[in-house]
Enzyme design. Structure first.
Site, PDB file in Angstrom:
ATOM      1  N   ASP A  78     -44.617  35.329  12.417  1.00 51.91           N
ATOM      2  CA  ASP A  78     -43.290  34.711  12.303  1.00 51.91           C
ATOM      3  C   ASP A  78     -42.230  35.683  11.776  1.00 51.91           C
ATOM      4  O   ASP A  78     -41.056  35.335  11.679  1.00 51.91           O
ATOM      5  CB  ASP A  78     -43.349  33.469  11.396  1.00 51.91           C
ATOM      6  CG  ASP A  78     -44.130  32.349  12.049  1.00 51.91           C
ATOM      7  OD1 ASP A  78     -44.338  32.399  13.268  1.00 51.91           O
ATOM      8  OD2 ASP A  78     -44.541  31.413  11.331  1.00 51.91           O
ATOM      9  N   ARG A 128     -33.645  24.134  13.605  1.00 52.59           N
ATOM     10  CA  ARG A 128     -34.887  23.394  13.371  1.00 52.59           C
ATOM     11  C   ARG A 128     -35.575  23.857  12.089  1.00 52.59           C
ATOM     12  O   ARG A 128     -36.236  23.075  11.414  1.00 52.59           O
ATOM     13  CB  ARG A 128     -35.882  23.666  14.516  1.00 52.59           C
ATOM     14  CG  ARG A 128     -35.745  22.807  15.710  1.00 52.59           C
ATOM     15  CD  ARG A 128     -36.944  23.014  16.599  1.00 52.59           C
ATOM     16  NE  ARG A 128     -38.145  23.155  15.785  1.00 52.59           N
ATOM     17  CZ  ARG A 128     -39.169  23.927  16.079  1.00 52.59           C
ATOM     18  NH1 ARG A 128     -39.172  24.645  17.160  1.00 52.59           N
ATOM     19  NH2 ARG A 128     -40.226  23.971  15.292  1.00 52.59           N
ATOM     20  N   LYS A 166     -41.122  25.521   5.286  1.00 54.24           N
ATOM     21  CA  LYS A 166     -41.123  24.631   6.459  1.00 54.24           C
ATOM     22  C   LYS A 166     -42.555  24.270   6.864  1.00 54.24           C
ATOM     23  O   LYS A 166     -42.870  23.096   7.071  1.00 54.24           O
ATOM     24  CB  LYS A 166     -40.423  25.325   7.637  1.00 54.24           C
ATOM     25  CG  LYS A 166     -40.594  24.585   8.954  1.00 54.24           C
ATOM     26  CD  LYS A 166     -39.938  25.297  10.114  1.00 54.24           C
ATOM     27  CE  LYS A 166     -40.780  26.322  10.813  1.00 54.24           C
ATOM     28  NZ  LYS A 166     -41.816  25.833  11.721  1.00 54.24           N
ATOM     29  N   ASN A 167     -43.394  25.295   6.985  1.00 60.73           N
ATOM     30  CA  ASN A 167     -44.714  25.003   7.548  1.00 60.73           C
ATOM     31  C   ASN A 167     -45.648  24.294   6.563  1.00 60.73           C
ATOM     32  O   ASN A 167     -46.672  23.742   6.979  1.00 60.73           O
ATOM     33  CB  ASN A 167     -45.344  26.270   8.135  1.00 60.73           C
ATOM     34  CG  ASN A 167     -44.613  26.684   9.413  1.00 60.73           C
ATOM     35  OD1 ASN A 167     -43.857  25.886   9.989  1.00 60.73           O
ATOM     36  ND2 ASN A 167     -44.804  27.912   9.848  1.00 60.73           N
ATOM     37  N   CYS A 215     -41.661  25.310  19.435  1.00 60.31           N
ATOM     38  CA  CYS A 215     -41.226  26.609  19.944  1.00 60.31           C
ATOM     39  C   CYS A 215     -42.054  27.023  21.142  1.00 60.31           C
ATOM     40  O   CYS A 215     -43.275  26.862  21.163  1.00 60.31           O
ATOM     41  CB  CYS A 215     -41.343  27.670  18.845  1.00 60.31           C
ATOM     42  SG  CYS A 215     -39.924  27.691  17.764  1.00 60.31           S
ATOM     43  N   ARG A 268     -50.128  27.399  23.900  1.00 55.32           N
ATOM     44  CA  ARG A 268     -50.569  27.154  22.515  1.00 55.32           C
ATOM     45  C   ARG A 268     -51.600  26.033  22.553  1.00 55.32           C
ATOM     46  O   ARG A 268     -51.271  24.855  22.360  1.00 55.32           O
ATOM     47  CB  ARG A 268     -49.366  26.805  21.632  1.00 55.32           C
ATOM     48  CG  ARG A 268     -48.377  27.951  21.542  1.00 55.32           C
ATOM     49  CD  ARG A 268     -47.135  27.582  20.763  1.00 55.32           C
ATOM     50  NE  ARG A 268     -47.347  27.537  19.324  1.00 55.32           N
ATOM     51  CZ  ARG A 268     -46.415  27.204  18.445  1.00 55.32           C
ATOM     52  NH1 ARG A 268     -45.203  26.904  18.859  1.00 55.32           N
ATOM     53  NH2 ARG A 268     -46.687  27.161  17.151  1.00 55.32           N
TER      54      ARG A 268
HETATM   55  N1  EPU Z   1     -55.215  28.600  18.996  1.00 53.88           N
HETATM   56  C1  EPU Z   1     -56.227  28.274  19.859  1.00 53.88           C
HETATM   57  N2  EPU Z   1     -56.706  26.993  19.820  1.00 53.88           N
HETATM   58  C2  EPU Z   1     -56.237  26.065  18.952  1.00 53.88           C
HETATM   59  C3  EPU Z   1     -55.202  26.411  18.063  1.00 53.88           C
HETATM   60  C4  EPU Z   1     -54.715  27.706  18.106  1.00 53.88           C
HETATM   61  O1  EPU Z   1     -56.670  29.093  20.668  1.00 53.88           O
HETATM   62  O2  EPU Z   1     -56.733  24.929  18.974  1.00 53.88           O
HETATM   63  C5  EPU Z   1     -54.691  29.981  19.008  1.00 53.88           C
HETATM   64  C6  EPU Z   1     -53.200  30.060  19.313  1.00 53.88           C
HETATM   65  O3  EPU Z   1     -52.962  30.087  20.705  1.00 53.88           O
HETATM   66  C7  EPU Z   1     -52.813  31.336  18.620  1.00 53.88           C
HETATM   67  C8  EPU Z   1     -53.723  31.379  17.395  1.00 53.88           C
HETATM   68  O4  EPU Z   1     -54.796  30.472  17.679  1.00 53.88           O
HETATM   69  O5  EPU Z   1     -53.115  32.444  19.433  1.00 53.88           O
HETATM   70  C9  EPU Z   1     -53.083  30.950  16.102  1.00 53.88           C
HETATM   71  O6  EPU Z   1     -52.403  29.704  16.278  1.00 53.88           O
HETATM   72  P1  EPU Z   1     -52.204  28.687  15.082  1.00 53.88           P
HETATM   73  O7  EPU Z   1     -52.928  27.449  15.407  1.00 53.88           O
HETATM   74  O8  EPU Z   1     -52.527  29.396  13.811  1.00 53.88           O
HETATM   75  O9  EPU Z   1     -50.654  28.412  15.153  1.00 53.88           O
HETATM   76  P2  EPU Z   1     -49.930  27.009  14.982  1.00 53.88           P
HETATM   77  O10 EPU Z   1     -50.628  26.197  13.982  1.00 53.88           O
HETATM   78  O11 EPU Z   1     -49.652  26.448  16.315  1.00 53.88           O
HETATM   79  C10 EPU Z   1     -48.481  27.792  12.992  1.00 53.88           C
HETATM   80  C11 EPU Z   1     -47.025  27.795  12.651  1.00 53.88           C
HETATM   81  C12 EPU Z   1     -46.317  28.827  13.503  1.00 53.88           C
HETATM   82  C13 EPU Z   1     -46.963  30.192  13.277  1.00 53.88           C
HETATM   83  C14 EPU Z   1     -48.466  30.141  13.521  1.00 53.88           C
HETATM   84  C15 EPU Z   1     -49.192  31.411  13.156  1.00 53.88           C
HETATM   85  C16 EPU Z   1     -46.620  25.558  11.992  1.00 53.88           C
HETATM   86  C17 EPU Z   1     -45.996  24.252  12.305  1.00 53.88           C
HETATM   87  N3  EPU Z   1     -46.474  26.492  12.900  1.00 53.88           N
HETATM   88  O12 EPU Z   1     -48.553  27.482  14.378  1.00 53.88           O
HETATM   89  O13 EPU Z   1     -44.994  28.844  13.004  1.00 53.88           O
HETATM   90  O14 EPU Z   1     -46.403  31.126  14.166  1.00 53.88           O
HETATM   91  O15 EPU Z   1     -49.036  29.076  12.730  1.00 53.88           O
HETATM   92  O16 EPU Z   1     -48.982  31.730  11.813  1.00 53.88           O
HETATM   93  O17 EPU Z   1     -47.212  25.724  10.935  1.00 53.88           O
HETATM   94  C18 EPU Z   1     -42.708  29.191  13.092  1.00 53.88           C
HETATM   95  O18 EPU Z   1     -42.638  28.771  11.930  1.00 53.88           O
HETATM   96  O19 EPU Z   1     -41.744  29.746  13.672  1.00 53.88           O
HETATM   97  C19 EPU Z   1     -43.950  29.050  13.835  1.00 53.88           C
HETATM   98  C20 EPU Z   1     -44.022  29.148  15.155  1.00 53.88           C
END
Ligand code: EPU
Length: 419
Positions: free
Chosen positions: A305, A398, A22-23, A117, A122
């Protein structure tokens, strides 16, 4: 209201195949915008999130033709819009990847602030920092993110926080920036590498994906490509956790075992027997589970996850387990109270949950507050005595491809009802 009715205490037996990641898919589909041509994608997970991204592409002028349930031809040569319709983009977090790809293609983008989610704050500050260092101007107004540039310039970008989303988004823009971009302190998840491989197959010049530093030499033109998306690490891990919790013997196919090591090692510690093949993993659980400690962290660490799914296993293990979350502190609140209503004994103190194993869980009505929490509640229902109703399953749909069909094939008694 859609819900799942799960009749528990049945062990799982048989074979299940993990779909495309998915991701990775939610990054690769927006990346097709950069091609100005025809991409053929295979192993696309058949889930709501990918359908929604296809709708966004169509609304912007691209054509998307499904070849089968899991493959599609996407032609972005006719795509003219740099605005993703708000009504579509507000529903999912990954729609923000269109910022990177539309900036790369048109020098401008307008996308809603991310939905998706809900497990706490975030932020997207690292995405914005990256775009600005590449020479884009970012404005956020009325729930919309506007990005504009006169021309992207390669830059040296050090992320303050390891972020999957920021690494992907900035990569998408940087492939079209002039000169060299160096991204430091990047995420190393398998889907980062998969996106880099996809972009390179379109003619990009990206090196180092999967390490802490990614170097991108911008190119003027990217072309269409044929690409097969990697298997889903978390979907496979969810089935592995399911058989660990319920007991039984399941072969999980279409996996990359290297991606699963962080998960297999913990399930083995808890008493599951794991046999690794080239592209499949068998999980056997017969005896009682044992306690363990898990701390989530970015890849190659134990994935956040999979936090909720392993918590179900801990709830049924002998002894006291400790589960520490280091990525999304508030993620426990999505499911721990629900598990407690099924008889689990969990105490949360800041980033750590202490899980005292119980003899058995029992069926209850529970609510899926996010995708992985929902999957964990399904696993809890499968391993519990009696009937569990998992409400709000749109979150689960989803991101899990045919969850009911796949679990039913393993012998689970699970059905979906709509009020
Ligand atoms: N963060 C910041 N600033 C940013 C971006 C992130 O402080 O600009 C922080 C977040 O708050 C968090 C950490 O950095 O504490 C990591 O967040 P990340 O950006 O890695 O997460 P994401 O890209 O929003 C993706 C996956 C999530 C998964 C996380 C961590 C996708 C679409 N989503 O989210 O997947 O939990 O990486 O591996 O790729 C899921 O599949 O259920 C899901 C939520």
């Amino acid at each position: 209201m859609k819900k799942l009715i799960v009749n528990g205490a049945e062990q799982l037996y048989g074979e299940v195949s993990s779909g495309g990641a998915k991701n990775a898919a939610v990054a690769i589909i927006p990346a097709t915008v950069l091609a100005r041509g025809r991409c053929v994608l295979e192993n696309v997970p058949d889930i709501h999130d990918t359908e929604l991204l296809f709708s966004m592409l169509r609304a912007m002028g691209a054509t998307v033709e499904k070849l089968s349930r899991t493959s599609a031809i996407i032609d972005t040569s006719t795509l003219t819009e740099s605005t993703v319709p708000y009504e579509l983009s507000k529903h999912m977090r990954a729609s923000y990847y269109f910022i990177g790809s539309l900036l790369g293609r048109f020098g401008q983008a307008c996308v809603s602030m991310p939905g998706g989610c809900n497990f706490g704050v975030r932020p997207i500050d690292q995405h914005i920092k990256g775009f600005e260092l590449l020479g884009a101007e970012i404005r956020i107004e009325n729930g919309l993110i506007y990005a504009d540039t006169e021309g992207l310039q390669g830059a040296h970008i050090y992320f303050d926080q390891v972020s999957v989303g920021a690494t992907i988004n900035v990569m998408l823009a940087a492939v079209k920036a002039s000169g060299m971009t160096v991204l430091e302190n990047v995420a190393k998840e398998p889907h980062i590498v998969d996106l880099a491989n996809f972009l390179n197959s379109m003619g990009a010049d990206i090196r180092g994906a999967g390490t802490d530093v990614i170097k991108i030499r911008g190119v003027d033109v990217l072309h269409g490509t044929d690409y097969s998306i990697i298997p889903d690490q978390i979907e496979a891990g969810t089935y592995m956790a399911a058989v660990t919790a319920t007991g039984g013997n399941v072969l999980v196919q279409n996996v990359i075992p290297k991606h699963m090591e962080c998960i297999t090692s913990k399930l083995e510690e808890m008493g599951a027997k794991v046999i690794v093949f080239d592209d499949a993993i068998r999980v056997i659980r017969t005896g009682k589970l044992r306690w363990t400690t898990v701390k989530t962290s970015p890849y190659p660490g134990f994935p956040t996850d999979m936090q909720a799914q392993v918590c179900v296993c801990m709830s049924l293990a002998k002894g006291t387990s400790r589960l520490t979350e280091s990525v999304y502190e508030t993620r426990f609140f999505g499911y721990c109270a629900e598990l407690e209503s099924m008889g689990a004994n969990i105490k949360i103190n800041g980033k750590t949950a202490t899980v005292v194993g119980v003899e058995e869980l029992y069926g209850a009505t529970v609510f899926a507050h996010d995708l992985r929490a929902g999957a964990a509640l399904v696993i809890a229902g499968l391993s519990a005595q009696g009937t569990t109703q998992v409400e709000d399953i749109h979150y689960v749909e989803r991101g899990y491809e045919d969850l009911i069909g796949k679990l039913t094939a393993l012998g689970a008694d699970i059905r979906r009802v709509e009020d």
